[in-house]
Scaffold this motif. Structure first.
Motif, PDB file in Angstrom:
ATOM      1  N   MET A  96       0.884  -1.314   0.047  1.00 58.82           N
ATOM      2  CA  MET A  96      -0.132   0.030   0.003  1.00 58.82           C
ATOM      3  C   MET A  96       0.926   1.127   0.164  1.00 58.82           C
ATOM      4  SD  MET A  96      -1.504  -0.006   3.903  1.00 58.82           S
ATOM      5  CE  MET A  96      -2.235   1.562   3.839  1.00 58.82           C
ATOM      6  N   SER A  97       0.359   2.253  -0.548  1.00 56.74           N
ATOM      7  CA  SER A  97       1.080   3.628  -0.692  1.00 56.74           C
ATOM      8  C   SER A  97       1.218   4.236   0.641  1.00 56.74           C
ATOM      9  CB  SER A  97       0.528   4.480  -1.495  1.00 56.74           C
ATOM     10  OG  SER A  97      -0.861   5.049  -1.015  1.00 56.74           O
ATOM     11  N   THR A  98       2.243   5.324   0.756  1.00 56.85           N
ATOM     12  CA  THR A  98       2.591   5.810   2.128  1.00 56.85           C
ATOM     13  C   THR A  98       1.364   6.837   2.681  1.00 56.85           C
ATOM     14  OG1 THR A  98       3.775   7.365   0.849  1.00 56.85           O
ATOM     15  CG2 THR A  98       5.015   5.758   2.105  1.00 56.85           C
ATOM     16  N   THR A  99       0.689   7.287   1.696  1.00 58.13           N
ATOM     17  CA  THR A  99      -0.553   8.048   1.777  1.00 58.13           C
ATOM     18  C   THR A  99      -1.834   7.465   1.935  1.00 58.13           C
ATOM     19  OG1 THR A  99      -0.968   8.470  -0.521  1.00 58.13           O
ATOM     20  CG2 THR A  99       0.553  10.129   0.659  1.00 58.13           C
ATOM     21  N   GLU A 100      -2.053   6.267   1.614  1.00 58.67           N
ATOM     22  CA  GLU A 100      -3.235   5.346   1.626  1.00 58.67           C
ATOM     23  C   GLU A 100      -3.544   4.743   3.265  1.00 58.67           C
ATOM     24  OE1 GLU A 100      -5.133   2.099  -1.165  1.00 58.67           O
ATOM     25  OE2 GLU A 100      -3.062   2.091  -1.063  1.00 58.67           O
ATOM     26  N   LYS A 101      -4.829   5.218   3.555  1.00 59.51           N
ATOM     27  CA  LYS A 101      -5.142   4.611   5.017  1.00 59.51           C
ATOM     28  C   LYS A 101      -6.132   3.425   4.759  1.00 59.51           C
ATOM     29  CE  LYS A 101      -3.643   8.448   8.010  1.00 59.51           C
ATOM     30  NZ  LYS A 101      -3.982   8.839   9.259  1.00 59.51           N
ATOM     31  N   ILE A 102      -5.868   2.516   5.695  1.00 57.83           N
ATOM     32  CA  ILE A 102      -7.144   1.495   5.808  1.00 57.83           C
ATOM     33  C   ILE A 102      -7.990   1.824   6.640  1.00 57.83           C
ATOM     34  CG2 ILE A 102      -7.606  -0.625   6.635  1.00 57.83           C
ATOM     35  CD1 ILE A 102      -4.465  -1.609   6.285  1.00 57.83           C
ATOM     36  N   SER A 103      -9.234   1.919   6.304  1.00 63.99           N
ATOM     37  CA  SER A 103     -10.531   2.517   7.112  1.00 63.99           C
ATOM     38  C   SER A 103     -11.008   1.307   7.967  1.00 63.99           C
ATOM     39  CB  SER A 103     -11.697   3.209   6.489  1.00 63.99           C
ATOM     40  OG  SER A 103     -11.962   2.365   5.376  1.00 63.99           O
ATOM     41  N   LEU A 104     -11.327   1.204   9.232  1.00 60.72           N
ATOM     42  CA  LEU A 104     -11.572   0.310   9.966  1.00 60.72           C
ATOM     43  C   LEU A 104     -12.461   0.457  10.946  1.00 60.72           C
ATOM     44  CD1 LEU A 104     -10.521  -2.638  10.955  1.00 60.72           C
ATOM     45  CD2 LEU A 104      -8.823  -1.504  12.636  1.00 60.72           C
ATOM     46  N   LEU A 105     -13.458  -0.315  11.271  1.00 60.60           N
ATOM     47  CA  LEU A 105     -14.576  -0.399  12.317  1.00 60.60           C
ATOM     48  C   LEU A 105     -14.390  -1.558  13.125  1.00 60.60           C
ATOM     49  CD1 LEU A 105     -17.328   0.629  13.332  1.00 60.60           C
ATOM     50  CD2 LEU A 105     -18.376  -1.023  11.830  1.00 60.60           C
ATOM     51  N   VAL A 106     -14.352  -1.389  14.470  1.00 52.78           N
ATOM     52  CA  VAL A 106     -14.077  -2.299  15.437  1.00 52.78           C
ATOM     53  C   VAL A 106     -15.518  -2.463  16.151  1.00 52.78           C
ATOM     54  CG1 VAL A 106     -12.893  -3.108  17.644  1.00 52.78           C
ATOM     55  CG2 VAL A 106     -11.651  -1.772  15.691  1.00 52.78           C
ATOM     56  N   VAL A 107     -15.920  -3.758  16.383  1.00 57.09           N
ATOM     57  CA  VAL A 107     -16.950  -4.175  16.950  1.00 57.09           C
ATOM     58  C   VAL A 107     -17.020  -5.115  18.302  1.00 57.09           C
ATOM     59  CG1 VAL A 107     -19.478  -5.008  16.503  1.00 57.09           C
ATOM     60  CG2 VAL A 107     -18.092  -4.250  14.715  1.00 57.09           C
ATOM     61  N   ASP A 108     -17.334  -4.737  19.392  1.00 60.74           N
ATOM     62  CA  ASP A 108     -17.022  -5.654  20.559  1.00 60.74           C
ATOM     63  C   ASP A 108     -18.130  -4.995  21.627  1.00 60.74           C
ATOM     64  OD1 ASP A 108     -15.956  -6.714  23.023  1.00 60.74           O
ATOM     65  OD2 ASP A 108     -14.554  -7.575  21.611  1.00 60.74           O
ATOM     66  N   ASP A 109     -18.888  -5.728  22.416  1.00 65.31           N
ATOM     67  CA  ASP A 109     -19.559  -5.540  23.218  1.00 65.31           C
ATOM     68  C   ASP A 109     -19.081  -5.063  24.794  1.00 65.31           C
ATOM     69  OD1 ASP A 109     -19.124  -8.338  23.538  1.00 65.31           O
ATOM     70  OD2 ASP A 109     -20.946  -8.575  24.878  1.00 65.31           O
ATOM     71  N   HIS A 110     -17.680  -5.239  24.818  1.00 68.17           N
ATOM     72  CA  HIS A 110     -17.121  -5.023  25.994  1.00 68.17           C
ATOM     73  C   HIS A 110     -16.324  -3.587  25.815  1.00 68.17           C
ATOM     74  CE1 HIS A 110     -17.228  -9.300  26.457  1.00 68.17           C
ATOM     75  NE2 HIS A 110     -17.566  -9.069  27.741  1.00 68.17           N
ATOM     76  N   PRO A 111     -16.697  -2.403  26.484  1.00 66.59           N
ATOM     77  CA  PRO A 111     -16.212  -1.057  26.335  1.00 66.59           C
ATOM     78  C   PRO A 111     -14.657  -0.977  26.507  1.00 66.59           C
ATOM     79  CG  PRO A 111     -18.260  -1.058  27.732  1.00 66.59           C
ATOM     80  CD  PRO A 111     -17.880  -2.427  27.445  1.00 66.59           C
ATOM     81  N   MET A 112     -14.088  -1.838  27.559  1.00 68.76           N
ATOM     82  CA  MET A 112     -12.693  -1.696  27.897  1.00 68.76           C
ATOM     83  C   MET A 112     -12.139  -2.129  26.529  1.00 68.76           C
ATOM     84  SD  MET A 112     -12.100  -2.885  31.779  1.00 68.76           S
ATOM     85  CE  MET A 112     -10.492  -3.000  31.608  1.00 68.76           C
TER      86      MET A 112
END
Length: 210
Positions: A1-17
């Motif tokens: 991947m290029s140095t300017t490109e970013k991976i967009s990410l969503l995190v799903v978990d039912d534990h706030p910590m």
């Protein structure tokens, strides 16, 4: 991947910590853009509609809608979004179900920062990623992908068949009719492509579904 490109990410978990821990760690990854944190599948689907992340990193064991069901919903509604499972479960049955429902990666929650980085990059680049700690060979990974997807009721019936219960005993334990038990039994034989119970149990045991 290029140095300017970013991976967009969503995190799903039912534990706030867990969510906050992931937020803190991912903030150190210069190539990751965290589009959001979700505590359940409904929040996740709303955020996916809004943000269209490249990758969704989701727990499996969540209330109401599991990570397995979420992976299937994402595959059906947002086929371009890639899913990585992150769980404490090492059992091949969970791994198989996540892969069959659309996940392209599987991490254990004990994974190091370096392994999480590797998983994100590999999946983003179009590869499948399996945690180092699962100790699965390439043939085993291929075999896992081919295991049948079972409903929760079929799993219960399969376990009771393995325990040696007769159809009437299964019907009594699960509060269902004999006809329904017979239907589930036939469906299991069909899904595993076998013609008798002994082979069914043998294959299910080998696949760690029992």
């Amino acid at each position: 991947m290029s140095t300017t490109e970013k991976i967009s990410l969503l995190v799903v978990d039912d534990h706030p910590m867990v969510l906050e821990g992931m937020r803190s760690m991912l903030a150190q990854f210069g190539y990751v853009h965290l589009t959001g944190l979700a505590s359940n599948a409904w929040e996740a689907m709303d955020l996916i509609k809004q943000e269209r992340p490249h990758i969704v990193l989701t727990d499996i064991n969540m209330p109401e809608v599991s990570g397995i069901e979420l992976a299937e919903k994402i595959r059906r509604e947002f086929p371009g979004v890639k899913v990585i499972a992150m769980s404490t479960f090492k059992e091949r049955s969970y791994i198989a179900q996540m892969i069959q429902h659309g996940a392209v990666g599987y991490l254990l929650k004990s994974a190091s920062r370096e392994e999480i980085e590797e998983a994100l990059l590999r999946v983003y680049e179009g590869y499948m990623y399996m945690s180092h700690h699962l100790h699965m060979t390439e043939p085993e990974q291929q075999e896992t992908k081919q295991l049948p997807v079972l409903t929760s009721r079929e799993k219960e019936v399969l376990q009771l068949i393995s325990d040696g219960c007769t159809n009437p005993e299964i019907a009594k334990r699960l509060f269902i009719s004999l006809h329904t038990v017979d239907t589930h039994r036939k469906n299991l034989l069909t899904k595993f492509n076998v013609n008798n119970t002994a082979l069914l149990i043998k294959i299910a045991t080998k696949a760690a579904l029992l």
